[in-house]
Design an enzyme around this catalytic site. Structure first.
Site, PDB file in Angstrom:
ATOM      1  N   THR A 164       3.973   2.501   6.687  1.00  0.00           N
ATOM      2  CA  THR A 164       2.572   2.109   6.865  1.00  0.00           C
ATOM      3  C   THR A 164       2.476   0.970   7.865  1.00  0.00           C
ATOM      4  OG1 THR A 164       2.040   2.767   4.596  1.00  0.00           O
ATOM      5  CG2 THR A 164       0.503   1.279   5.683  1.00  0.00           C
ATOM      6  N   GLN A 178      -1.337   7.617   4.948  1.00  0.00           N
ATOM      7  CA  GLN A 178      -1.458   6.285   5.537  1.00  0.00           C
ATOM      8  C   GLN A 178      -1.311   6.334   7.057  1.00  0.00           C
ATOM      9  OE1 GLN A 178       0.517   7.143   3.022  1.00  0.00           O
ATOM     10  NE2 GLN A 178       0.539   5.594   1.400  1.00  0.00           N
ATOM     11  N   GLN A 219      -7.129   7.005   5.548  1.00  0.00           N
ATOM     12  CA  GLN A 219      -6.436   6.143   4.593  1.00  0.00           C
ATOM     13  C   GLN A 219      -5.773   4.984   5.339  1.00  0.00           C
ATOM     14  OE1 GLN A 219      -3.798   8.140   1.886  1.00  0.00           O
ATOM     15  NE2 GLN A 219      -2.935   6.241   1.096  1.00  0.00           N
ATOM     16  N   ASP A 220      -6.025   3.748   4.834  1.00  0.00           N
ATOM     17  CA  ASP A 220      -5.385   2.543   5.380  1.00  0.00           C
ATOM     18  C   ASP A 220      -5.779   2.270   6.828  1.00  0.00           C
ATOM     19  OD1 ASP A 220      -4.210   2.555   2.938  1.00  0.00           O
ATOM     20  OD2 ASP A 220      -2.153   2.572   3.650  1.00  0.00           O
ATOM     21  N   ASP A 247      -8.439   3.097   0.357  1.00  0.00           N
ATOM     22  CA  ASP A 247      -7.890   1.754   0.595  1.00  0.00           C
ATOM     23  C   ASP A 247      -8.010   1.342   2.055  1.00  0.00           C
ATOM     24  OD1 ASP A 247      -7.116   2.117  -2.035  1.00  0.00           O
ATOM     25  OD2 ASP A 247      -5.025   2.521  -1.551  1.00  0.00           O
ATOM     26  N   ARG A 255      -9.714  -1.392  -5.557  1.00  0.00           N
ATOM     27  CA  ARG A 255      -8.796  -1.265  -6.678  1.00  0.00           C
ATOM     28  C   ARG A 255      -7.625  -2.220  -6.442  1.00  0.00           C
ATOM     29  NH1 ARG A 255      -5.293   4.307  -6.094  1.00  0.00           N
ATOM     30  NH2 ARG A 255      -4.884   4.226  -3.858  1.00  0.00           N
ATOM     31  N   TRP A 306      -4.277  -3.363  -5.731  1.00  0.00           N
ATOM     32  CA  TRP A 306      -2.975  -2.959  -5.212  1.00  0.00           C
ATOM     33  C   TRP A 306      -1.862  -3.819  -5.820  1.00  0.00           C
ATOM     34  CZ3 TRP A 306      -1.373  -4.021   0.564  1.00  0.00           C
ATOM     35  CH2 TRP A 306      -0.113  -3.468   0.805  1.00  0.00           C
TER      36      TRP A 306
END
Length: 574
Positions: free
Chosen positions: A338, A368, A390-391, A412, A480, A482
């Site tokens: 990532t 990611q 994502q990310d 996220d 949320r 992590w």
């Protein structure tokens, strides 16, 4: 954050923290809020000192047979941290010297660890040099700087750990490095705690209201610049070619030592962004001014990584969706972590970006895939767009500010462990993969002594065009946890009806629900109703006094460094 083929969010997970639990109480009282650990006598023993660290037993083992003041204990711990960080760097280097036996993913993960370990060695060395001369609390600005640095040391450890824990990593590397990382992280946590106890003055947070930084308007007209004759000639040439330049609103100025133009058609000084960055001088100090790179409109398919030596760079594009930096590196293809999937990455202090789109086009099926990663202290982004799934936006570490930016993503998509404020930004959730739900934030604080967290102020939270017809079937949450001490605040923002009434989503069972700090303050819109919000002990509906802790002035000490960037900002609450 690691790759997993399962589509549901509960299994597309970042690695769980390996640090021990400690109940963290965030408290405020009346108009003034005091963040201070109990004062210690000059000769308190190590059991007393270790009592409120994250792992008291480990702390006692570290300080066993030591005597002296809190400052003596702190210097001993930081020196030990420095020694261990160098040992770990040597271990990583030894693996890289024999990298031909490893997969590309493992090599990339080791290179991440090498970069992060080099940073940690420098951070700890600088910290030790300061505290070795200081036997009293530091000035508040300097204390804030070094608390930020030591917070980043822990973040770097977690990032390295996450990369090598992936199922794609070689088991030999995973097993060998994980043990060292775990022990060293606990040691670095002790060093941070003792630094806070010994050298950080009691911090008084004042309730602050709207105060405009009074800086520059980057949208039209001209910018009043203090610059060399050569820079003036370049500026005038750019203006004569019809570029949209900058404008002052009240006779402010940004100091510029030089500037160049990037244009793909050859009409500028460079045709690529990387070449322009390579030509920038090294180690500019904060008082000298910015090296400015104007980037003409175009789609730049480049992977840009700005290292620590390229300080005080200012990149200015021609506007969102006009100047675009794009790539498609991702975790799903199996070669990238990532961390190193970012299209654009920067760690150099004082970085500023204006009028640029940062994009990762890997798409939701590749999981990611980072558009931009910043570990640059005192970095700021104005009128920029960050596009991914994502990310998308990795606010990795240090202190960061985002103003009037657009952020697009699914899972996220604002994540990391910086101390960061997003002000007047547009946050757009997109349509995720089937079976997924959207989570806007995933904040990665692992230690209660870290001065990190995500503050989102006066934002607009809406569905992107592809999600809008599906908001009744796709759930979207504010965030949320992590990591164990995840800290995120939404305040004075508009939330459209895409936000699930619960507001927030768990990570895994009851993990972090009592140690996180999630808060909301005076948000508006159909998604802001807190009646059916989660009932976790770490969730709070806060008042103005609490909210003031997360403003630019108090959370980032932004009044000390944002004015010179020219980026407009509000110091306090709206």
């Amino acid at each position: 954050m690691h790759f997993n083929h399962t589509l549901t969010n509960s299994f597309i997970q970042k690695p769980m923290t390996f640090m021990h639990l400690l109940v963290y109480t965030f408290f405020v009282s009346s108009l003034l809020c005091f963040f201070a650990l109990p004062s210690l006598s000059i000769t308190d023993n190590h059991e007393t000192i270790c009592g409120s660290t994250i792992d008291p037993n480990y702390c006692k083992n570290v300080l066993a047979n030591q005597n002296g003041s809190i400052f003596d204990y702190g210097r001993f711990s930081v020196q030990k941290s420095l020694t261990q960080s160098l040992k770990f760097l040597n271990l990583v280097n030894s693996y890289l010297q024999n990298s031909s036996v490893f997969s590309q993913y493992t090599i990339n993960a080791l290179e991440d660890c090498q970069l992060l370990a080099e940073q940690n060695n420098e951070y700890l060395s600088n910290t030790y040099n300061i505290i070795n001369q200081a036997s009293n609390v530091l000035p508040s600005t300097q204390a804030e700087d070094f608390q930020t640095i030591l917070s980043a040391v822990l973040t770097n450890q977690e990032t390295c750990f996450g990369g090598i824990q992936s199922t794609s990593a070689d088991p030999r590397v995973k097993n060998d490095l994980s043990s060292s990382l775990s022990d060293d992280t606990k040691l670095h946590g002790v060093s941070l705690a003792l630094f806070v106890k010994g050298w950080v003055p009691r911090k008084i947070i004042t309730q602050s209201w709207q105060h405009n930084g009074g800086n520059l308007d980057f949208h039209n007209g001209h910018l009043l610049l203090k610059m060399s004759n050569r820079a003036r000639a370049i500026y005038d040439s750019a203006r004569n070619h019809g570029r949209k330049l900058l404008q002052t609103t009240n006779n402010n100025s940004v100091v510029v030592i030089d500037m160049v133009v990037v244009s793909q058609d050859g009409s500028g000084n460079f045709t690529t962004i990387n070449d322009a960055i390579a030509a920038a001088p090294n180690n500019i100090n904060s008082t000298s001014g910015y090296f400015v790179i104007f980037i003409n409109a175009g789609v730049y398919q480049e992977y840009v990584s700005i290292n620590k030596t390229k300080t005080y760079l200012m990149l200015i594009g021609e506007g969102i969706n006009q100047t675009i930096i794009t790539g498609n590196h991702n975790v799903g293809d199996g070669n990238f972590t990532t961390f190193n999937s970012a299209t654009f990455a920067v760690v150099a202090q004082g970085f500023v970006a204006v009028n640029i789109t940062f994009r990762n086009t890997a798409g939701p099926s590749k999981f990611q895939a980072v558009a931009l990663r910043s570990g640059a202290d005192m970095s700021s982004f104005y009128s920029c767009s960050f596009e991914g799934y994502q990310d998308t936006l990795y606010t990795h570490s240090m202190r960061q500010f985002y103003r009037e930016c657009d952020i697009y993503g699914t899972v996220d998509y604002i994540f990391g462990n910086a101390a960061v404020v997003f002000q007047n930004c547009n946050i757009y959730s997109r349509l995720p993969l089937s079976g997924q739900f959207n989570t806007i934030t995933a904040q990665g604080r692992t230690d209660p002594n870290q001065n990190t967290g995500t503050s989102i102020q006066n934002a607009t939270v809406k569905a992107a065009d592809d999600l809008a017809p599906n908001i009744n079937t796709v759930q979207t949450y504010l965030g949320r946890p992590w990591k164990q001490y995840s800290r995120t605040v939404f305040m004075q923002s508009f939330m459209d009806r895409l936000i699930n009434p619960a507001g927030w989503h768990e990570w895994s069972g009851d993990f972090a629900l009592s140690t996180l700090y999630y808060a909301e303050y005076k948000n508006t819109g159909p998604g802001s109703n807190t009646t059916n919000r989660v009932t976790w002990s770490g969730y709070h509906i806060i008042n103005a006094t609490d909210a003031a802790n997360f403003t630019v002035s108090n959370f980032l000490a932004g009044d000390n460094w944002l004015p010179q960037t020219g980026v407009p900002y509000l110091s306090g609450l709206v």
